[in-house]
Motif scaffolding. Structure first.
Motif, PDB file in Angstrom:
ATOM      1  N   PHE A 122       0.794  -1.226   0.000  1.00 57.69           N
ATOM      2  CA  PHE A 122       0.000   0.000   0.000  1.00 57.69           C
ATOM      3  C   PHE A 122       0.827   1.276   0.000  1.00 57.69           C
ATOM      4  N   ALA A 123       2.121   1.195   0.293  1.00 60.22           N
ATOM      5  CA  ALA A 123       2.957   2.403   0.338  1.00 60.22           C
ATOM      6  C   ALA A 123       4.393   2.026   0.029  1.00 60.22           C
ATOM      7  N   SER A 124       5.174   3.028  -0.391  1.00 64.53           N
ATOM      8  CA  SER A 124       6.562   2.743  -0.763  1.00 64.53           C
ATOM      9  C   SER A 124       7.406   4.006  -0.718  1.00 64.53           C
ATOM     10  N   ARG A 125       8.697   3.792  -0.579  1.00 63.04           N
ATOM     11  CA  ARG A 125       9.691   4.848  -0.775  1.00 63.04           C
ATOM     12  C   ARG A 125      10.391   4.667  -2.118  1.00 63.04           C
ATOM     13  N   ASP A 126      10.448   3.411  -2.572  1.00 63.77           N
ATOM     14  CA  ASP A 126      11.171   3.084  -3.807  1.00 63.77           C
ATOM     15  C   ASP A 126      10.600   1.787  -4.357  1.00 63.77           C
ATOM     16  N   ILE A 127       9.977   1.839  -5.542  1.00 61.39           N
ATOM     17  CA  ILE A 127       9.350   0.634  -6.096  1.00 61.39           C
ATOM     18  C   ILE A 127      10.261  -0.133  -7.040  1.00 61.39           C
ATOM     19  N   ASN A 128      11.484   0.363  -7.290  1.00 62.03           N
ATOM     20  CA  ASN A 128      12.346  -0.275  -8.279  1.00 62.03           C
ATOM     21  C   ASN A 128      12.587  -1.742  -7.980  1.00 62.03           C
ATOM     22  N   ASP A 129      12.825  -2.087  -6.731  1.00 65.55           N
ATOM     23  CA  ASP A 129      13.043  -3.476  -6.345  1.00 65.55           C
ATOM     24  C   ASP A 129      11.860  -4.002  -5.537  1.00 65.55           C
ATOM     25  N   VAL A 130      10.694  -3.392  -5.726  1.00 62.84           N
ATOM     26  CA  VAL A 130       9.481  -3.729  -4.977  1.00 62.84           C
ATOM     27  C   VAL A 130       9.780  -3.657  -3.479  1.00 62.84           C
ATOM     28  N   ASN A 131      10.199  -2.476  -3.044  1.00 61.13           N
ATOM     29  CA  ASN A 131      10.423  -2.197  -1.634  1.00 61.13           C
ATOM     30  C   ASN A 131       9.296  -1.311  -1.119  1.00 61.13           C
ATOM     31  N   GLY A 132       8.922  -1.482   0.134  1.00 65.64           N
ATOM     32  CA  GLY A 132       7.871  -0.632   0.688  1.00 65.64           C
ATOM     33  C   GLY A 132       7.201  -1.263   1.880  1.00 65.64           C
TER      34      GLY A 132
END
Length: 371
Positions: A122-132
């Motif tokens: 539902f939230a993220s700081r960085d989606i490049n490596d599917v982090n959040g």
């Protein structure tokens, strides 16, 4: 009879605190440091055709928060936090694995539409490596809590949504204070997750024909176009006339049912960004891709590719290459020639770890993502 008091939007403590945080960001860094995502924002392609209903995994305090404020984001340039709009929640949740389960088993279930989702991002700081951050049931009591997501896997519990958000807002406030009044770099601010650039256009300027051949679709555009967005249109084939778009810089062909590409694609000498993602029947690329000397970004995620043409190694300006969820079983030799590559996504591929380590040594400046 006395009128019943109506609760105004933004009256809940969490919403008030978030608004206060946004005021601090706006005062310190300007309006470019805050914003929100439209609820209708649609990813250019979904990882799997079968969506799921996230409602059972969304706690009430979160639902109230987004009802009042929508899907907001803040950004200092160094740190950020963004709340994902609905379709992006589904898209990134589909890309997440599950703890203690092999990805092949999870992927097979999701492709068949039989998978029971236990987490929703539902939230993220960085989606490049599917982090959040995702919601999922606590291992202790079964209530819905926030989990930390690292490299596409839920790793640890962070407590209820309200508790987590209060801690996040404190951390964001501290990050803002740490700037010591220096202000921010305006060029580094703005929408932090890159969702808008990876989403379908909400308004299409050119009305394309609903029926007819792929050639008819291209006929709707002037040959001087710099960008073509054809995601989701079942083209089946890409006409040779694509080579006539000599000014083209960005070409979006995700989820278009492509099975092969014409050699005329190599005539697009100004092309910088090419998206071919989610074309599962696309099994090969023509050698002419090596003529795309201006190409900087190539997205081949969720295609049927089992190898890459050796000519790909000629792309001296290529900095981003996404090969996530392809059928590559070994690393093509051309990858070792891409000295400008900064990001290479190999998530969910069966490539042996020792080959990946060899590539990392050959390209020390490239971030290679894999599980």
């Amino acid at each position: 009879m006395a009128k019943k008091a109506v609760k105004k939007s933004g009256d809940t403590p969490l919403a008030k605190e978030w608004k206060r945080l946004e005021k601090q960001f706006s005062k310190a860094l300007g309006k470019a440091s805050i914003g929100g995502y439209p609820a209708e924002l649609e990813p250019r392609g979904m990882s799997f055709a079968h969506a799921f209903e996230p409602s059972p995994l969304l706690p009430q305090d979160y639902l109230q928060f987004v009802k009042e404020l929508g899907y907001r984001w803040v950004n200092t340039g160094d740190t950020a936090l963004g709340f994902l709009p609905p379709r992006w929640m589904l898209n990134l949740s589909q890309q997440m694995g599950e703890p203690s389960r092999p990805w092949d088993a999870v992927r097979s279930e999701r492709e068949a539409g039989t998978h029971t989702y236990r987490f929703v991002m539902f939230a993220s700081r960085d989606i490049n490596d599917v982090n959040g951050y995702c919601f999922g049931k606590s291992e202790a009591g079964g209530e819905l809590v926030v989990w930390n997501v690292e490299d596409s896997l839920p790793e640890s519990e962070l407590g209820p949504f309200s508790t987590w958000l209060e801690a996040e807002m404190d951390a964001l406030g501290e990050a803002l204070s740490a700037l010591d009044g220096e202000g921010g770099d305006d060029e580094a601010l703005g929408e932090p997750l890159g969702l808008e650039g990876e989403s379908l256009e909400m308004k299409v300027a050119v009305k394309l024909p609903k029926k007819g051949s792929a050639e008819g679709v291209l006929a709707a555009f002037p040959r001087t176009e710099k960008e073509l967005t054809l995601n989701g249109r079942k083209l089946g084939t890409l006409p040779a006339s694509i080579g006539e778009f000599s000014e083209l810089e960005r070409l979006w062909l995700g989820s278009t049912g492509l099975k092969q590409l014409p050699g005329e694609l190599g005539q697009l000498r100004k092309l910088k960004k090419l998206d071919l993602s989610f074309n599962r029947e696309l099994l090969s690329l023509p050698p002419e891709v090596g003529q795309l000397q201006a190409l900087e970004s190539l997205n081949l995620k969720n295609t049927g590719l089992t190898t890459l043409p050796e000519e790909l190694g000629r792309l001296e300006r290529l900095t981003f290459l996404d090969l996530q969820a392809t059928a590559l079983k070994s690393l093509p030799a051309c990858l070792f020639q891409l000295k400008s590559l900064k990001t290479l996504d190999l998530y969910w591929t069966p490539i042996p770890p020792e080959e990946i380590e060899r590539l990392r040594r050959a390209l020390p400046d490239c971030k290679v993502g894999t599980l």
